[in-house]
Design an enzyme around this catalytic site. Sequence first.
Site, PDB file in Angstrom:
ATOM      1  N   TYR A   1      10.148 -14.240 -11.865  1.00  0.00           N
ATOM      2  CA  TYR A   1       8.996 -13.318 -11.810  1.00  0.00           C
ATOM      3  C   TYR A   1       7.807 -13.938 -12.551  1.00  0.00           C
ATOM      4  O   TYR A   1       6.708 -14.041 -12.013  1.00  0.00           O
ATOM      5  CB  TYR A   1       9.352 -11.956 -12.403  1.00  0.00           C
ATOM      6  CG  TYR A   1       8.211 -10.958 -12.296  1.00  0.00           C
ATOM      7  CD1 TYR A   1       7.965 -10.272 -11.113  1.00  0.00           C
ATOM      8  CD2 TYR A   1       7.354 -10.737 -13.374  1.00  0.00           C
ATOM      9  CE1 TYR A   1       6.902  -9.383 -11.008  1.00  0.00           C
ATOM     10  CE2 TYR A   1       6.293  -9.843 -13.279  1.00  0.00           C
ATOM     11  CZ  TYR A   1       6.076  -9.172 -12.092  1.00  0.00           C
ATOM     12  OH  TYR A   1       5.016  -8.298 -11.987  1.00  0.00           O
ATOM     13  N   ALA A   2       8.052 -14.355 -13.805  1.00  0.00           N
ATOM     14  CA  ALA A   2       6.961 -14.937 -14.603  1.00  0.00           C
ATOM     15  C   ALA A   2       6.395 -16.177 -13.907  1.00  0.00           C
ATOM     16  O   ALA A   2       5.171 -16.364 -13.832  1.00  0.00           O
ATOM     17  CB  ALA A   2       7.468 -15.279 -16.000  1.00  0.00           C
ATOM     18  N   ALA A   3       7.291 -17.007 -13.376  1.00  0.00           N
ATOM     19  CA  ALA A   3       6.830 -18.240 -12.721  1.00  0.00           C
ATOM     20  C   ALA A   3       6.030 -17.926 -11.467  1.00  0.00           C
ATOM     21  O   ALA A   3       5.005 -18.560 -11.187  1.00  0.00           O
ATOM     22  CB  ALA A   3       8.037 -19.116 -12.381  1.00  0.00           C
TER      23      ALA A   3
ATOM     24  N   ALA B   1       0.805  -1.230   0.000  1.00  0.00           N
ATOM     25  CA  ALA B   1       0.000   0.000   0.000  1.00  0.00           C
ATOM     26  C   ALA B   1       0.836   1.277   0.000  1.00  0.00           C
ATOM     27  O   ALA B   1       0.282   2.369  -0.127  1.00  0.00           O
ATOM     28  CB  ALA B   1      -0.949  -0.008   1.202  1.00  0.00           C
TER      29      ALA B   1
HETATM   30  N1  LIG Z   1       3.626  -2.013 -12.554  1.00  0.00           N
HETATM   31  C1  LIG Z   1       3.433  -2.955 -13.469  1.00  0.00           C
HETATM   32  O1  LIG Z   1       3.651  -2.738 -14.683  1.00  0.00           O
HETATM   33  C2  LIG Z   1       2.919  -4.294 -13.064  1.00  0.00           C
HETATM   34  C3  LIG Z   1       2.588  -5.187 -14.099  1.00  0.00           C
HETATM   35  C4  LIG Z   1       2.115  -6.451 -13.753  1.00  0.00           C
HETATM   36  C5  LIG Z   1       1.972  -6.792 -12.439  1.00  0.00           C
HETATM   37  N2  LIG Z   1       2.303  -5.920 -11.455  1.00  0.00           N
HETATM   38  C6  LIG Z   1       2.137  -6.365 -10.075  1.00  0.00           C
HETATM   39  O2  LIG Z   1       1.319  -5.463  -9.376  1.00  0.00           O
HETATM   40  C7  LIG Z   1       1.673  -5.447  -7.997  1.00  0.00           C
HETATM   41  C8  LIG Z   1       1.927  -4.020  -7.553  1.00  0.00           C
HETATM   42  O3  LIG Z   1       3.000  -3.530  -8.333  1.00  0.00           O
HETATM   43  P1  LIG Z   1       3.377  -1.981  -8.416  1.00  0.00           P
HETATM   44  O4  LIG Z   1       3.687  -1.725  -9.823  1.00  0.00           O
HETATM   45  O5  LIG Z   1       2.382  -1.189  -7.681  1.00  0.00           O
HETATM   46  O6  LIG Z   1       4.775  -2.050  -7.637  1.00  0.00           O
HETATM   47  P2  LIG Z   1       5.465  -1.011  -6.618  1.00  0.00           P
HETATM   48  O7  LIG Z   1       6.885  -1.406  -6.570  1.00  0.00           O
HETATM   49  O8  LIG Z   1       5.094   0.361  -6.996  1.00  0.00           O
HETATM   50  O9  LIG Z   1       4.753  -1.377  -5.237  1.00  0.00           O
HETATM   51  C9  LIG Z   1       4.964  -2.643  -4.654  1.00  0.00           C
HETATM   52  C10 LIG Z   1       4.994  -2.487  -3.147  1.00  0.00           C
HETATM   53  O10 LIG Z   1       5.216  -3.768  -2.562  1.00  0.00           O
HETATM   54  C11 LIG Z   1       6.060  -3.572  -1.424  1.00  0.00           C
HETATM   55  N3  LIG Z   1       6.764  -4.810  -1.086  1.00  0.00           N
HETATM   56  C12 LIG Z   1       7.779  -5.378  -1.762  1.00  0.00           C
HETATM   57  N4  LIG Z   1       8.195  -6.484  -1.114  1.00  0.00           N
HETATM   58  C13 LIG Z   1       7.428  -6.616  -0.011  1.00  0.00           C
HETATM   59  C14 LIG Z   1       7.382  -7.533   1.055  1.00  0.00           C
HETATM   60  N5  LIG Z   1       8.238  -8.578   1.120  1.00  0.00           N
HETATM   61  N6  LIG Z   1       6.467  -7.368   2.027  1.00  0.00           N
HETATM   62  C15 LIG Z   1       5.625  -6.318   1.987  1.00  0.00           C
HETATM   63  N7  LIG Z   1       5.617  -5.390   1.009  1.00  0.00           N
HETATM   64  C16 LIG Z   1       6.518  -5.549   0.017  1.00  0.00           C
HETATM   65  C17 LIG Z   1       7.021  -2.477  -1.866  1.00  0.00           C
HETATM   66  O11 LIG Z   1       7.626  -1.846  -0.755  1.00  0.00           O
HETATM   67  C18 LIG Z   1       6.107  -1.564  -2.657  1.00  0.00           C
HETATM   68  O12 LIG Z   1       5.573  -0.526  -1.856  1.00  0.00           O
HETATM   69  C19 LIG Z   1       2.913  -6.340  -7.868  1.00  0.00           C
HETATM   70  O13 LIG Z   1       2.516  -7.615  -7.426  1.00  0.00           O
HETATM   71  C20 LIG Z   1       3.423  -6.414  -9.295  1.00  0.00           C
HETATM   72  O14 LIG Z   1       4.161  -7.589  -9.535  1.00  0.00           O
HETATM   73  C21 LIG Z   1       2.764  -4.677 -11.738  1.00  0.00           C
END
Ligand SMILES: NC(=O)c1ccc[n+]([C@@H]2O[C@H](COP(=O)([O-])OP(=O)(O)OC[C@H]3O[C@@H](n4cnc5c(N)ncnc54)[C@H](O)[C@@H]3O)[C@@H](O)[C@H]2O)c1
Length: 245
Positions: A152-154, A16
Amino acid sequence: MLESGLGGRVCLVTGAANGIGRACAELLAGEGARLALCDLDGERLEEVGGDAALRVAADLSRRAQVTRLLAATRERFGRLDVLIHCAGIYRVTPLPQVTDAEWDQLLDVNLRSAFLLAQGAVELMREGGDGRIVLVGSFAARTGGLRASAPYAASKAGVEGLTRHLAQYAGPLGVRVNCLHPGFTETPMTSILGEEAREEALRRTPLRRHCGPAEQASMAVVLASDLAAFVHGATLDVNGGMYMA
Ligand SMILES: NC(=O)c1ccc[n+]([C@@H]2O[C@H](COP(=O)([O-])OP(=O)(O)OC[C@H]3O[C@@H](n4cnc5c(N)ncnc54)[C@H](O)[C@@H]3O)[C@@H](O)[C@H]2O)c1
């Protein structure tokens, strides 16, 4: 009039502090939800959710920290209605350079966390006879991703399979479970990608634009809302047409 039914609901959002999770928290606050927010980055998390929110800094890849988060949520609110799990990490390491340590880290943070949270959340939600879980995967599960590393993909394909198992188990308990697969989205996560990758994303996206975190959050929140009351075990692609099932 369309009603989300999320006013007064206890909603736990992970990841968040940034990106899609932060946008989910802001949207849910606007719906009048009661917020439990979690992120590894406790400092940045302080900026999100307003005075009434519960904020917990935790590493969600660790069982003890997930247990602590769910216990704190129960202690503050007495229940849990919604889990939107956005926390995750991304790597662009080419296949030959992926180490065992990177594999373990990606699978722990992206997939084990989803399992641990859902396992605990279903137990809390079944007490109330109603719950909604949204796990955030990625278009990388469908396509291999944009520069995404193998783990990541997996890990994201694992989130999709986990969703289906959870849907079978938790549906009869009154808990709906769905998965959101975002496409390329402008957040801190993708800020590490260079211009070439960003242009490739545009070329592969028939809508010919990038999206922001609010456009992902709105669909995650809809999946958690009364508007999706019969949507269960589904994976929703939100990617401007980059992948079409
Ligand atoms: N941004 C994209 O293009 C995209 C595309 C596909 C999927 N996603 C997925 O969407 C989700 C959100 O991504 P985003 O783009 O908002 O990323 P982001 O990096 O902006 O936010 C992710 C948050 O997760 C927190 N985090 C990381 N490891 C953690 C842990 N071990 N425990 C608790 N918190 C942790 C980080 O501190 C960060 O605030 C992720 O699961 C990401 O894989 C994002």
